[in-house]
Scaffold this motif. Structure first.
Motif, PDB file in Angstrom:
ATOM      1  N   PRO A 172     -27.760   8.277 -18.512  1.00  0.00           N
ATOM      2  CA  PRO A 172     -26.272   7.143 -18.657  1.00  0.00           C
ATOM      3  C   PRO A 172     -27.097   5.877 -19.452  1.00  0.00           C
ATOM      4  O   PRO A 172     -28.757   5.909 -19.190  1.00  0.00           O
ATOM      5  N   VAL A 173     -26.544   5.345 -19.937  1.00  0.00           N
ATOM      6  CA  VAL A 173     -27.031   4.543 -20.386  1.00  0.00           C
ATOM      7  C   VAL A 173     -25.919   2.698 -20.069  1.00  0.00           C
ATOM      8  O   VAL A 173     -24.397   3.104 -20.232  1.00  0.00           O
ATOM      9  N   GLU A 174     -26.007   2.377 -19.692  1.00  0.00           N
ATOM     10  CA  GLU A 174     -25.079   1.229 -18.599  1.00  0.00           C
ATOM     11  C   GLU A 174     -25.455  -0.435 -19.825  1.00  0.00           C
ATOM     12  O   GLU A 174     -25.738  -0.122 -20.751  1.00  0.00           O
ATOM     13  N   SER A 175     -23.981  -0.630 -19.916  1.00  0.00           N
ATOM     14  CA  SER A 175     -23.523  -1.998 -20.438  1.00  0.00           C
ATOM     15  C   SER A 175     -22.051  -2.164 -19.873  1.00  0.00           C
ATOM     16  O   SER A 175     -22.106  -1.746 -18.971  1.00  0.00           O
ATOM     17  N   GLN A 176     -22.253  -3.557 -20.025  1.00  0.00           N
ATOM     18  CA  GLN A 176     -21.064  -4.386 -20.135  1.00  0.00           C
ATOM     19  C   GLN A 176     -19.776  -3.757 -19.395  1.00  0.00           C
ATOM     20  O   GLN A 176     -18.389  -3.923 -18.784  1.00  0.00           O
ATOM     21  N   PHE A 177     -19.666  -3.016 -20.090  1.00  0.00           N
ATOM     22  CA  PHE A 177     -18.067  -2.184 -19.792  1.00  0.00           C
ATOM     23  C   PHE A 177     -18.975  -0.486 -18.899  1.00  0.00           C
ATOM     24  O   PHE A 177     -17.112   0.047 -18.355  1.00  0.00           O
ATOM     25  N   GLY A 178     -19.579  -0.390 -18.369  1.00  0.00           N
ATOM     26  CA  GLY A 178     -19.866   0.971 -17.947  1.00  0.00           C
ATOM     27  C   GLY A 178     -20.601   1.220 -17.901  1.00  0.00           C
ATOM     28  O   GLY A 178     -22.387   1.132 -18.464  1.00  0.00           O
ATOM     29  N   TRP A 179     -20.642   2.537 -17.687  1.00  0.00           N
ATOM     30  CA  TRP A 179     -21.998   3.677 -17.921  1.00  0.00           C
ATOM     31  C   TRP A 179     -21.680   4.592 -18.930  1.00  0.00           C
ATOM     32  O   TRP A 179     -20.926   5.533 -18.895  1.00  0.00           O
ATOM     33  N   HIS A 180     -22.779   5.229 -19.934  1.00  0.00           N
ATOM     34  CA  HIS A 180     -21.916   5.378 -21.725  1.00  0.00           C
ATOM     35  C   HIS A 180     -22.894   6.962 -20.916  1.00  0.00           C
ATOM     36  O   HIS A 180     -24.125   7.086 -20.537  1.00  0.00           O
ATOM     37  N   VAL A 181     -22.472   8.408 -21.563  1.00  0.00           N
ATOM     38  CA  VAL A 181     -22.916   9.589 -22.212  1.00  0.00           C
ATOM     39  C   VAL A 181     -22.533   8.660 -23.334  1.00  0.00           C
ATOM     40  O   VAL A 181     -21.851   9.394 -24.075  1.00  0.00           O
ATOM     41  N   ILE A 182     -23.841   9.726 -24.323  1.00  0.00           N
ATOM     42  CA  ILE A 182     -24.027   9.083 -25.897  1.00  0.00           C
ATOM     43  C   ILE A 182     -23.821  10.712 -26.319  1.00  0.00           C
ATOM     44  O   ILE A 182     -25.518  11.365 -26.200  1.00  0.00           O
ATOM     45  N   LYS A 183     -23.330  10.819 -27.561  1.00  0.00           N
ATOM     46  CA  LYS A 183     -23.990  12.077 -28.308  1.00  0.00           C
ATOM     47  C   LYS A 183     -23.957  11.290 -30.063  1.00  0.00           C
ATOM     48  O   LYS A 183     -22.634  10.427 -30.784  1.00  0.00           O
ATOM     49  N   LEU A 184     -24.786  11.852 -30.559  1.00  0.00           N
ATOM     50  CA  LEU A 184     -25.650  10.814 -31.773  1.00  0.00           C
ATOM     51  C   LEU A 184     -25.123  12.281 -33.109  1.00  0.00           C
ATOM     52  O   LEU A 184     -25.598  13.298 -32.757  1.00  0.00           O
ATOM     53  N   ASN A 185     -23.891  12.188 -33.694  1.00  0.00           N
ATOM     54  CA  ASN A 185     -22.884  13.393 -34.713  1.00  0.00           C
ATOM     55  C   ASN A 185     -24.066  12.829 -35.871  1.00  0.00           C
ATOM     56  O   ASN A 185     -24.259  13.567 -35.985  1.00  0.00           O
ATOM     57  N   GLU A 186     -23.795  11.940 -36.746  1.00  0.00           N
ATOM     58  CA  GLU A 186     -24.931  12.080 -37.442  1.00  0.00           C
ATOM     59  C   GLU A 186     -25.262  10.677 -38.257  1.00  0.00           C
ATOM     60  O   GLU A 186     -24.802   9.700 -37.434  1.00  0.00           O
ATOM     61  N   THR A 187     -26.470  10.449 -38.987  1.00  0.00           N
ATOM     62  CA  THR A 187     -26.547   8.715 -39.318  1.00  0.00           C
ATOM     63  C   THR A 187     -26.608   8.983 -41.448  1.00  0.00           C
ATOM     64  O   THR A 187     -27.027  10.186 -41.970  1.00  0.00           O
ATOM     65  N   ARG A 188     -26.642   7.893 -41.420  1.00  0.00           N
ATOM     66  CA  ARG A 188     -26.747   7.710 -43.387  1.00  0.00           C
ATOM     67  C   ARG A 188     -26.667   6.259 -43.328  1.00  0.00           C
ATOM     68  O   ARG A 188     -27.446   4.972 -42.176  1.00  0.00           O
TER      69      ARG A 188
END
Length: 284
Positions: free
Chosen positions: A211-227
């Motif tokens: 989990p990653v916390e921000s002011q909006f709540g807790w996130h579970v993040i998936k990185l799809n791709e970069t460019r």
């Protein structure tokens, strides 16, 4: 206001020169062609053309015959009123001086800004703008947003165990992207809240983090791709760079003229700046 029929009928006040003008072709007319006169003061075609050019855009769309009649009427009425002024106030003379100075300066500016800019100069300006600028990394990510760390940890474990990220996001995420599987699309630096962005920067495509916390709540993040972001093309910036080059040319010309001129400026404190509000000085 005067109607066109009434305007034509008022020959006792002024003589309309349209009868002679209608016999002329457009090629024979000049800016000095007299359209109307009021007590001997001529209203010329050039005056009408200038007045039309200064109309607001909504009036520019009107039919020419409507605009023509309206402008003639306006200038005739102005001349009628102007002829009754016995003593011209100083403010009129001052305003005319300012207007003449502005128009003359505007002609010089127009000449400078209408000068074509070469492709070589555009390329130089483009290269100077992006000299040393490296492309930025952009990210395409999805997330699942929940209220508590415990719930985020549970969801992370479910996904690590094989649960589908998009389906889980649609079922559990409280964020607006939930119905679309948590997809956030492409974003660059500064577009996401700091904790989210910092987490994404450390991830590899396909990785799940949280989990990653921000002011909006807790996130579970998936990185799809970069460019790597692409710099704007010269063609897309052509107008902007052209304006920039013209402005630099104008600044250089002003500096050249100022260096060659004798200019006297007010000393600091010589004038109380509030004096520019003293409209009574124009009545002397």
């Amino acid at each position: 206001m005067l109607k066109r029929t009434k305007f034509l009928a008022s020959a006792a006040v002024f003589a309309l020169a349209a009868g002679a003008a209608t016999a002329e072709s457009h090629d024979e007319m000049t800016a000095e062609t007299v359209v109307a006169s009021v007590n001997g003061s001529d209203i010329t075609l050039g005056q009408l053309i200038m007045l039309r050019a200064q109309l607001p855009p909504q009036y520019q769309q009107l039919p020419d015959e409507v605009v023509f009649d309206g402008l003639v009427e306006q200038l005739v009425n102005q001349q009628l009123l102007a002829d009754t002024l016995q003593d011209e106030p100083k403010r009129v003379e001052i305003a005319l001086t300012n207007e003449r100075r502005s128009l003359r300066a505007g002609e010089v500016v127009a000449t400078l800004t209408e000068t074509p800019v070469s492709d070589a100069d555009l390329q130089m300006a483009y290269d100077a703008r992006f000299d040393g600028i490296e492309p930025e990394t952009e990210f395409n990510a999805a997330h699942i947003l929940v209220e508590t760390e415990e719930e985020a940890t549970e969801i992370k474990e479910l996904i690590d165990g094989g649960a589908d990220f998009s389906e889980t996001a649609a079922e559990r995420s409280t964020g607006p992207s939930g119905p679309s599987g948590g997809e956030l699309g492409w974003f660059g630096p500064g577009m996401m809240v700091a904790p989210f962005e910092e987490a994404v920067k450390t991830m590899e495509p396909g990785e799940i983090a949280g989990p990653v916390e921000s002011q909006f709540g807790w996130h579970v993040i998936k990185l799809n791709e970069t460019r790597e972001s692409e710099l704007p093309t010269l063609e897309s910036l052509r107008d902007e760079l052209t304006n920039e080059i013209h402005q630099l040319a104008l600044n250089a010309r002003l500096e050249e003229l100022a260096n060659a001129a004798e200019i006297t400026l007010p000393e600091e404190g010589e004038f109380d700046a509030s004096v520019i509000q003293n409209i009574d000085l124009l009545e002397d």
